[in-house]
Write an enzyme that holds these catalytic residues in place. Structure first.
Site, PDB file in Angstrom:
ATOM      1  N   ASN A   7       7.366  11.300 -11.431  1.00 10.93           N
ATOM      2  CA  ASN A   7       8.456  11.421 -10.466  1.00 10.93           C
ATOM      3  C   ASN A   7       8.335  10.196  -9.548  1.00 10.93           C
ATOM      4  OD1 ASN A   7      10.308  12.166  -8.562  1.00 10.93           O
ATOM      5  ND2 ASN A   7       9.464  14.218  -8.220  1.00 10.93           N
ATOM      6  N   ARG A  67      11.396  12.017 -14.391  1.00 11.44           N
ATOM      7  CA  ARG A  67      12.487  12.627 -13.635  1.00 11.44           C
ATOM      8  C   ARG A  67      13.462  11.515 -13.255  1.00 11.44           C
ATOM      9  NH1 ARG A  67      12.832  14.335  -7.422  1.00 11.44           N
ATOM     10  NH2 ARG A  67      14.908  15.216  -7.554  1.00 11.44           N
TER      11      ARG A  67
END
Ligand code: AMP
Length: 379
Positions: A7, A67
């Protein structure tokens, strides 16, 4: 399968290595201050990634999941990274300027450093691909909408999807039989209406700037105010948008900080500016929940998640108290228990017409599961 989930933020990189069979996190961590002048700070995302791979040592990594906040008009599900898909996603970075460029740097770094391991992009917009036209169209000339792909895409989809599945499981009912409202309230914040298992409305729009008041983002604003602001500050248009993304929201209203916990401490000491900011913040959430109850013609479950939604009982109490007219009630004791530790549990009050939950969102686990699914289909 061991999936490494990344992320990437503009100056930080969070990672988790997850065994999808046991759903256990093998290793997790964060590299921050990327590209800043801080001592020992990694120069860029590529250096930060090599630091993570060094930490992993001899751990087996079968696949990498990234992500990605925005998938634009062409990516409505998790997608294997190829030279072509990577280029396509890079071309829409302007739709999530705070998030997508960093994620793309991360994907490129992984391909360079670990060329044999497959990379998959999991998009925050994908879950909202089911929104009906009446929810995603802006009232602009249709030709503009189509030609320039201007529409509402939403974000936080991985979280809304995971949390709505989790509450359905806890209600022991199929998600397809429930009307669910998920309030993902963190530094970024959005509300989503999930009817019969599908996202039918969400508060973020073309970019993650629309909707709720957030840590540093204004959320909904009259577009004409953009011109006023630009003139007042002598900003260019891009500078004004950056201002709306980074200097507004709770930070702007209080002039102090965007951190909710710190603001709560000031509120407890009687700070009136913070009290006003909280009023605006709560009001906007209530407004969206009320609208989504109307959109779905009812609600069975309301769930709160993310840093603030999951950890701040006062937020949930303030919001649900304003929904009393709908016969929705919270249990103050159970609600108070869900503070600080991001735990999952039910907080419904006695006789409430809808069930209320505080849920720990597990975006990384959800990403790892989607990566496994994509790769098993491809094999
Ligand atoms: P998020 O973007 O989901 O990480 O949420 C960040 C926001 O949640 C910040 O405003 C924090 O002050 C707030 N917060 C409250 N309690 C916690 C907690 N226990 N852990 C992390 N963030 C928290």
């Amino acid at each position: 399968m061991n999936v490494l989930v990344f992320n990437s933020g503009s100056s930080s990189l969070k990672y988790q290595l997850i065994d999808t069979a046991s759903k256990k996190v093998i290793l997790k961590g964060e590299v921050d201050r990327i590209g800043t002048p801080a001592k020992d700070a990694p120069r860029d995302h590529s250096v930060a990634m090599s630091m993570v791979f060094e930490k992993l040592g001899t751990q087996k990594v079968d696949a990498i999941g990234h992500r990605v906040v925005h998938g634009g008009p062409n990516f409505s599900s998790a997608t294997l990274v190829t030279a072509e898909t990577l280029k396509q996603v890079e071309s829409i970075s302007h739709l999530a300027p705070l998030h997508n460029p960093a994620a793309m740097l991360g994907v490129r770094a992984c391909r360079d450093l670990m060329p044999k391991i497959p990379n998959v992009m999991v998009f925050d917009t994908a879950f909202h691909a089911t929104m009906p036209e009446k929810a995603y169209l802006y009232a602009l000339p249709l030709e503009d909408c189509k030609k320039h792909n201007i529409r509402r895409y939403g974000a936080h989809g991985t979280s809304h999807d995971y949390v709505s599945q989790k509450v359905a499981e806890m209600c022991k009912k199929p998600r397809e039989k429930l009307k669910i409202i998920v309030c993902h309230i963190g530094n970024g914040a959005s509300v989503c209406a999930i009817d019969k298992g599908k996202s039918v409305e969400t508060s973020m729009g073309l970019t993650p700037l629309e909707g709720l008041v957030m840590g540093t983002r204004s959320g909904d604003i009259d577009p004409a105010a953009v011109e006023y602001l630009a003139k007042a500050h002598n900003f260019t248009l891009p500078q004004t948008i950056t201002y709306l993304n980074k200097q507004c929201g709770l930070l702007g209203l209080t002039g102090k900080t965007s951190d909710f916990r710190d603001l709560l401490a000031m509120y407890d000491k009687g700070d009136q500016t913070v009290a006003t900011a909280f009023d605006v913040f709560f009001h906007r959430i209530v407004k969206y929940i009320g609208a989504y109850v109307a959109v779905m013609n009812g609600v069975d479950v309301i769930a709160f998640t993310a840093g603030i939604g999951n950890n701040i009982p006062a937020l949930r109490q303030a919001v649900i108290d304003r929904l009393g007219f709908l016969g929705i009630k919270i249990d103050p004791k159970r609600n108070a228990f869900h503070n600080c530790n991001s735990v999952t549990g039910e907080i419904t009050g006695k006789g409430s017409r809808a069930r209320i939950f505080a849920i720990k969102t597990e975006e990384e686990l959800s990403i790892a599961t989607q990566v496994e699914k994509i790769l098993s289909v491809k094999c």
